[in-house]
Every structure is written in structure tokens, then in C-alpha cells.
Design an enzyme around this catalytic site. Sequence first.
Site, PDB file in Angstrom:
ATOM      1  N   ASP A   1       0.855  -1.171   0.000  1.00  0.00           N
ATOM      2  CA  ASP A   1       0.000   0.000   0.000  1.00  0.00           C
ATOM      3  C   ASP A   1       0.903   1.236   0.000  1.00  0.00           C
ATOM      4  OD1 ASP A   1      -1.547   2.161   0.632  1.00  0.00           O
ATOM      5  OD2 ASP A   1      -2.576   1.230   2.327  1.00  0.00           O
TER       6      ASP A   1
ATOM      7  N   LYS B   1      -3.537  11.978  -2.823  1.00  0.00           N
ATOM      8  CA  LYS B   1      -2.477  12.164  -1.826  1.00  0.00           C
ATOM      9  C   LYS B   1      -1.149  12.536  -2.486  1.00  0.00           C
ATOM     10  CE  LYS B   1      -4.616   8.791   1.260  1.00  0.00           C
ATOM     11  NZ  LYS B   1      -5.122   9.485   2.436  1.00  0.00           N
TER      12      LYS B   1
ATOM     13  N   CYS C   1      -8.061   5.547  10.769  1.00  0.00           N
ATOM     14  CA  CYS C   1      -8.342   4.286  10.067  1.00  0.00           C
ATOM     15  C   CYS C   1      -7.285   3.244  10.404  1.00  0.00           C
ATOM     16  CB  CYS C   1      -8.431   4.476   8.561  1.00  0.00           C
ATOM     17  SG  CYS C   1      -9.810   5.516   8.089  1.00  0.00           S
TER      18      CYS C   1
HETATM   19  N1  PMP Z   1      -3.876   3.344   2.770  1.00  0.00           N
HETATM   20  C1  PMP Z   1      -3.256   4.350   3.387  1.00  0.00           C
HETATM   21  C2  PMP Z   1      -1.883   4.122   3.965  1.00  0.00           C
HETATM   22  C3  PMP Z   1      -3.867   5.593   3.483  1.00  0.00           C
HETATM   23  O1  PMP Z   1      -3.254   6.602   4.092  1.00  0.00           O
HETATM   24  C4  PMP Z   1      -5.161   5.767   2.901  1.00  0.00           C
HETATM   25  C5  PMP Z   1      -5.881   7.099   2.999  1.00  0.00           C
HETATM   26  N2  PMP Z   1      -5.917   7.649   4.268  1.00  0.00           N
HETATM   27  C6  PMP Z   1      -5.758   4.690   2.261  1.00  0.00           C
HETATM   28  C7  PMP Z   1      -5.080   3.492   2.211  1.00  0.00           C
HETATM   29  C8  PMP Z   1      -7.098   4.804   1.615  1.00  0.00           C
HETATM   30  O2  PMP Z   1      -7.015   5.653   0.529  1.00  0.00           O
HETATM   31  P1  PMP Z   1      -8.338   6.140  -0.227  1.00  0.00           P
HETATM   32  O3  PMP Z   1      -9.239   6.679   0.855  1.00  0.00           O
HETATM   33  O4  PMP Z   1      -7.854   7.203  -1.156  1.00  0.00           O
HETATM   34  O5  PMP Z   1      -8.927   4.966  -0.906  1.00  0.00           O
END
Ligand code: PMP
Length: 412
Positions: free
Chosen positions: A197, A223, A367
Site C-alpha cells: 500500500d 495524496k 483508520c
Molecule cells: N492506505 C493508506 C496508507 C492511506 O493513508 C489511505 C488514505 N488515508 C488509504 C489506504 C485509503 O485511501 P483512499 O481513501 O484514497 O482509498
Amino acid sequence: MDISSLRAQFPALDQQIGDYPLVYLDTAATSQKPRQVLDAMTQFLATDNANVHRAAHTLSARATASYEAVRAKVQAFIRASRREEVIFTHGTTEAINLVAHGLTAQFGPGDIILVDSAAHHANLVPWQELAKRSGARVVPIPLSADLRLDEAAFDGLLTENVKLVALSHISNVLGTVNDVKRLCAKARAKGALTLVDGAQAVAHRQVDVADIECDFYVFSGHKMYGPDGVGILFGRYDVLDTLTPLLTGGEMIKSVSFDGSSFGELPNRLEAGTPPIVSVIGLGAAIDFLNAIDRDALKQHEEELMRCLTQGLAAIPAVKLYGSAGDTRLPPENSGAVAFNLADEHHQDVGILLDKYGIAVRCGHHCAMPLMALIGIKGCCRASIGLYTSKDDIDRFVAALKDCAELLGLDD
Ligand code: PMP
């Protein structure tokens, strides 16, 4: 790095929050967008807007050419060997779901999925769902005392039953960087698939999937100075080609009749429906923007900012820093983000107070509830930087946090 001229390209940064200039330290949640990205999207909508891939007319041909040109840009940006290995999704979350769904038929009881304990929920919940569907088991890779992936424990867990290893490249909470090349090599030696990821990595370092040698690498446009609504799934061709599509419908088929349908080839096979065309165009502009910057110099600049940030925070007695950032004996090795609390104050209250000084940080579990549980907290604040972050931003933030500590009677 000429930060002030870079910064001038981001209109959103040029504003006051109350009496204070905005200090945007929430880039890990989403980055601000340079004018170049905004202009590319507006221009596309104003002159070339059409659906892609059925190009009988000029606008559609232009839209298709622009859309596919971005695929080639992404391919070069992450050094993928084939354009078919680049799949447009709506974000990192969708990309991981696409892989977890697509592998279902290949997993069964007894199979193990090893997951980084610091993973974002997007890199955990889809594997739990895959485990439910297939009878496989999700096993967390423990963290060491400084909240880094415990590589000795990883080595111990890496048995022949491990079918997939899911790693974060950089933690979205702590900013810790995993040596994904080494970890993927170990996983590969045991015959396991690997997914990295990279949502927090692509904006901070040059990513080379050929060098990492992972099977899957995923990230989000928003991002990395591009728009939301678009993400990338990179997959090694031979593995990607085995995925069962998550979405079926238009664009992804070879032929359809009432007796049944057959699916097309990569990449279209995994891109059913109208793709996020305008967001893809914006992502292309974001890649051009990043490519025009000296990435090594940027990395150095960001490392220097992270040093100032962690040292500034560590000098406030009431601040608790998490992970390696809290170890002031060592230079911090975290990239992009630092997690902290102010004594036992609720993280949300600290965020609201900081907003009164024009400072934008993120507060919550980020999260990453399992990571919060391992630390023994419900949540924390996170300050994260981008290429437009200046030393002045860091100084204002640290001064504001000192003020907050004083205000709350925590200054000694
Ligand atoms: N993985 C990581 C490490 C993240 O920082 C994020 C976003 N906070 C995500 C996954 C999910 O990304 P998205 O919400 O753009 O799908």
C-alpha cells in the site's frame, strides 16, 4: 528547494483561517492541488470532454488519447514494465478490494494472509472479507517496541502456508517506512504474493515497482497532488491476469449474449464502466508536476522538515510522541507524518484548539484502530507535511501547540 515558488502554485494555501494564515499539516489525508492540476482538469472539461474508448468522433478520440497517455505516464512514474499492468481505480481502497475480491477463487482453508499491524483499514478489512469467503486466516505481523514492523517475528510467521503478505510502504499514522523490497523478497522466497500500500509513499519518494518486486502496488491520486476519485492498481501482469473482475459490465467485455459473456484483455478487463476520466487527466498533470521537481532534493527537504517537526514537538514537555519519533536519541526516520497527543487531552479538543490558530491537523484513529489498540490509545493527532510545507509552517505549529499546552495548564 525553492519552497516559496512551489507554494505559490497551490491556491488553497493562500488563505486566512480567522486571524491566522492557514498552516496545512493534513497532507496525509489529502494533499492540496497545484494550479497545473486544476487547469488541466478545467481545460479537459472545457474542450475535450467525451467518454473514452469508442472513438468514432473527434472529442472521444481526444479524450481516449489523453486518458491512455496518463496510463503511460503512470507506467513510467512507477517503472512498471507494461502499460497493461496499470489499472485505473477510484482510489487505494478500491484497488485493494479489487485484488482481494479477484483472488478469492485462489484462496482456501489453511491459507494465511499476513498483514502489517500498522496497516490502514483499507489494507486490512478487504483481507478479512477474503478470509471469510475462502476460509483463509488473517494473521497480523507484530510490531516491535518502537512500533516498527518486527522483522524477526515476520520471518517466524513466514511459512509455506502464507499465500499473501500485505504491507504499508509508509504508515499513514506514524510515518514509519517499511523496507518493502527486503520484505517482499522474503515473502517471494516462500511463494507468497505481495501487496504494498503506497498511498503515503508516492508523494514522498520515487517508487520503483520493478526494484521492489512486489506483485501489487496501490495508491491514490489525491495524496500526490492530484484529484480524488482516481487511484492506481499496479499488478505484475501474470498475477493481475488471474484476478476475477470485481466489477462487470460495459468496457470490460469481449462479447455479450443472453447465453453468457466473455471478458476482454487487461487493462480493460478490470476497468468496467465509465472510468474517472477527468480525475485521470488531473493525475497525469500531478505526475508532470512531480516529475519537474528534483525528487532527491525534495526528499532531503522533507527529511529536514520532519527533523524540525519532531524536535519541536519533543521539546514540549506535555507532548507524547508515538513510534520512533518519540525516541529522541535517534534521528527520526519517519516520513511525512508524526503522531502525538497532548498529555491526556482528547485529541479532538487539541485539533479544535489548533484550528483557532489556523493549523490543520487530523485527529482520530486514522483508520488504524488495531494500531491504536497496540499503542493503548483511542486516538491521537497527526501532523503531516507536503512539498509545500515550509519551516515557517512548522514553527507556527509548534508555537501554537505550546500555547495550547499553556492554556490547558500543561506547560510543566
Ligand atoms: N492506505 C493508506 C496508507 C492511506 O493513508 C489511505 C488514505 N488515508 C488509504 C489506504 C485509503 O485511501 P483512499 O481513501 O484514497 O482509498
